[in-house]
Design a protein around this motif. Structure first.
Motif, PDB file in Angstrom:
ATOM      1  N   ASP A 165     -48.843  16.166 -26.077  1.00 24.90           N
ATOM      2  CA  ASP A 165     -47.688  15.091 -26.036  1.00 24.90           C
ATOM      3  C   ASP A 165     -46.862  15.443 -24.559  1.00 24.90           C
ATOM      4  OD1 ASP A 165     -47.722  13.737 -28.632  1.00 24.90           O
ATOM      5  OD2 ASP A 165     -47.934  15.718 -29.391  1.00 24.90           O
ATOM      6  N   LEU A 166     -46.472  14.173 -24.155  1.00 23.52           N
ATOM      7  CA  LEU A 166     -45.354  14.296 -22.918  1.00 23.52           C
ATOM      8  C   LEU A 166     -44.144  14.940 -23.446  1.00 23.52           C
ATOM      9  CD1 LEU A 166     -44.651  13.581 -20.159  1.00 23.52           C
ATOM     10  CD2 LEU A 166     -44.037  11.481 -20.831  1.00 23.52           C
ATOM     11  N   LEU A 167     -43.633  16.051 -22.641  1.00 22.40           N
ATOM     12  CA  LEU A 167     -42.595  16.590 -23.322  1.00 22.40           C
ATOM     13  C   LEU A 167     -41.389  16.347 -22.300  1.00 22.40           C
ATOM     14  CD1 LEU A 167     -43.330  20.225 -24.417  1.00 22.40           C
ATOM     15  CD2 LEU A 167     -43.109  18.281 -25.662  1.00 22.40           C
ATOM     16  N   PHE A 168     -41.702  16.181 -20.807  1.00 23.19           N
ATOM     17  CA  PHE A 168     -40.649  15.990 -19.845  1.00 23.19           C
ATOM     18  C   PHE A 168     -41.278  15.860 -18.548  1.00 23.19           C
ATOM     19  CE2 PHE A 168     -37.708  17.985 -16.739  1.00 23.19           C
ATOM     20  CZ  PHE A 168     -36.611  17.667 -16.986  1.00 23.19           C
ATOM     21  N   SER A 169     -40.685  14.798 -17.823  1.00 26.94           N
ATOM     22  CA  SER A 169     -41.114  14.377 -16.420  1.00 26.94           C
ATOM     23  C   SER A 169     -39.805  14.041 -15.704  1.00 26.94           C
ATOM     24  CB  SER A 169     -42.059  13.023 -16.564  1.00 26.94           C
ATOM     25  OG  SER A 169     -40.755  11.866 -16.742  1.00 26.94           O
ATOM     26  N   LYS A 170     -40.232  14.290 -14.478  1.00 29.75           N
ATOM     27  CA  LYS A 170     -39.219  14.228 -13.179  1.00 29.75           C
ATOM     28  C   LYS A 170     -39.862  13.386 -12.011  1.00 29.75           C
ATOM     29  CE  LYS A 170     -35.090  15.760 -12.210  1.00 29.75           C
ATOM     30  NZ  LYS A 170     -33.764  15.784 -13.082  1.00 29.75           N
ATOM     31  N   THR A 171     -39.169  12.540 -11.367  1.00 29.69           N
ATOM     32  CA  THR A 171     -39.557  12.115 -10.093  1.00 29.69           C
ATOM     33  C   THR A 171     -38.167  11.824  -9.152  1.00 29.69           C
ATOM     34  OG1 THR A 171     -38.328  10.064 -10.917  1.00 29.69           O
ATOM     35  CG2 THR A 171     -40.860  10.357 -11.165  1.00 29.69           C
ATOM     36  N   ARG A 172     -38.556  12.046  -7.981  1.00 29.80           N
ATOM     37  CA  ARG A 172     -37.723  12.074  -6.821  1.00 29.80           C
ATOM     38  C   ARG A 172     -38.046  11.148  -5.843  1.00 29.80           C
ATOM     39  NH1 ARG A 172     -35.659  18.397  -6.147  1.00 29.80           N
ATOM     40  NH2 ARG A 172     -34.604  18.822  -8.178  1.00 29.80           N
ATOM     41  N   LEU A 173     -37.428  10.344  -5.211  1.00 28.35           N
ATOM     42  CA  LEU A 173     -37.555   9.540  -4.201  1.00 28.35           C
ATOM     43  C   LEU A 173     -37.648  10.139  -2.682  1.00 28.35           C
ATOM     44  CD1 LEU A 173     -34.962   6.514  -4.453  1.00 28.35           C
ATOM     45  CD2 LEU A 173     -37.293   6.816  -5.554  1.00 28.35           C
ATOM     46  N   VAL A 174     -38.716   9.722  -2.118  1.00 31.43           N
ATOM     47  CA  VAL A 174     -39.231  10.341  -0.978  1.00 31.43           C
ATOM     48  C   VAL A 174     -37.893   9.790   0.246  1.00 31.43           C
ATOM     49  CG1 VAL A 174     -40.432   9.948   1.095  1.00 31.43           C
ATOM     50  CG2 VAL A 174     -41.514  10.135  -1.122  1.00 31.43           C
ATOM     51  N   PRO A 175     -37.436  10.881   0.826  1.00 27.88           N
ATOM     52  CA  PRO A 175     -36.193  10.507   1.710  1.00 27.88           C
ATOM     53  C   PRO A 175     -36.523   9.495   2.715  1.00 27.88           C
ATOM     54  CG  PRO A 175     -36.998  12.790   1.972  1.00 27.88           C
ATOM     55  CD  PRO A 175     -37.436  12.248   0.891  1.00 27.88           C
ATOM     56  N   ASN A 176     -35.604   9.135   3.392  1.00 26.25           N
ATOM     57  CA  ASN A 176     -35.719   8.129   4.619  1.00 26.25           C
ATOM     58  C   ASN A 176     -36.324   8.914   5.934  1.00 26.25           C
ATOM     59  OD1 ASN A 176     -34.861   5.943   3.497  1.00 26.25           O
ATOM     60  ND2 ASN A 176     -32.688   6.409   3.987  1.00 26.25           N
ATOM     61  N   LYS A 177     -36.076  10.182   5.898  1.00 25.72           N
ATOM     62  CA  LYS A 177     -36.549  10.974   6.971  1.00 25.72           C
ATOM     63  C   LYS A 177     -38.241  11.233   6.646  1.00 25.72           C
ATOM     64  CE  LYS A 177     -36.432  15.633   8.757  1.00 25.72           C
ATOM     65  NZ  LYS A 177     -35.857  16.916   9.191  1.00 25.72           N
TER      66      LYS A 177
END
Length: 316
Positions: A165-177
């Motif tokens: 089972d999925l417990l936890f996930s995280k995403t972060r955007l790629v910076p403009n740099k």
């Protein structure tokens, strides 16, 4: 003080509580989520926005912030909202400046998808009764839009009954740099290691094995390398190596559930994708049948897949 508003999915427990002290509702708010008592499921809350016009950057931000998904069950869906908001920032729009017709049409599609989140019910209880062996499994991936990680709990009972089972996930955007894809894949592994550490501390279960998968052979070589590395890479490799109980493995992109979170999708497609909620199908097989990575054995398929991901991207 007389404690009231008791609720439980166990009828045996409720028989011990007077009727006047029980919650006379089918749904309750629990830690920001909605708990459907009869089905024992959780629902992520999202404020509906019926008035779609006019639409400003302020209203978009309010809508995005209304989705409370602390465990990241819907990060592939909410990623689209973050990307849209990032696009508005890049246009340098004022807070109360009305969006263009094209942007409004795109936002309507995204906003409609946010409404669909509330129709998705997540089982609250995921434990297996009996003697169980626990493993923590993490998948990491990066795209030109974002980088992500997803942590799963693998449970194996004595009778070989398996549950993932999925417990936890995280995403972060790629910076403009501009950052090269190998470095983005490295950042994905960094947040994967941090997510594993966080989940371990919260679960407090006897974890017998912890495995992290990535579809970047470059990152795996960096982790195992003893040669001097660039400062950016070296600083993050040091943090990764601090977690000595984690095994690092390679996984094909098509079998990597974090690939969904790094690219984004809709609620309807997420419902159809069993890989996101339970990982790749081979996790249900015996541990010896799971794929393993040999840095000295690079197959043609692996090379072709790497070339496909690196094509039209700046070289490291």
């Amino acid at each position: 003080m007389n404690l009231r508003e008791w609720a439980s999915n166990s009828q045996k427990f409720l028989k011990c509580i007077p009727k006047e002290d029980q919650a006379n509702r089918e749904k309750l708010k629990v830690l920001g989520l909605t708990w459907t008592i009869k089905d024992d499921t959780l629902t992520v809350n999202s404020a509906r926005n019926d008035n779609m016009s006019p639409v400003t950057k302020r209203e978009v931000l309010q809508r995005v912030a209304s989705v409370f998904d602390p465990l990241g069950f819907f990060t592939p869906v909410t990623l689209r909202t973050k990307l849209f908001l990032q696009m508005l920032w890049n246009k340098k729009m004022e807070w109360d400046e009305q969006l263009t017709e094209k942007d409004i049409q795109q936002w309507k599609e995204i906003s409609f998808d946010l409404d669909e989140i509330q129709e998705y019910h997540i089982p609250r209880a995921i434990g297996l009764p009996g003697t169980v062996t626990f493993r923590l499994l993490c998948f990491c991936d990066a795209s030109t839009k974002a980088y992500a990680s997803a942590v799963y709990l693998h449970q194996l009972r004595e009778d070989n009954l398996c549950k993932i089972d999925l417990l936890f996930s995280k995403t972060r955007l790629v910076p403009n740099k501009k950052i090269t894809l190998p470095r983005l894949e490295l950042l994905a592994v960094v947040i994967g290691v941090r997510c594993i550490d966080f989940v371990k501390k919260q679960l407090k279960l006897p974890i017998c094995e912890t495995i992290l998968w990535t579809d970047s052979q470059c990152v795996l070589h960096w982790i195992g390398s003893k040669k001097p590395l660039a400062t950016f890479v070296d600083n993050r490799i040091k943090e990764i190596r601090q977690q000595q109980d984690i095994q690092f493995q390679y996984v094909y992109t098509k079998e990597n559930p974090a690939d969904i979170a790094s690219r984004g999708t809709t609620v309807s497609l997420l419902k159809e994708n069993s890989q996101w909620g339970h990982g790749p199908s081979w996790l249900t097989k015996h541990r010896t049948e799971w794929p393993s990575w040999d840095p000295h054995n690079i197959s043609v398929d692996n090379v072709q897949e790497s070339v496909g991901k690196f094509r039209n991207l700046p070289c490291y």
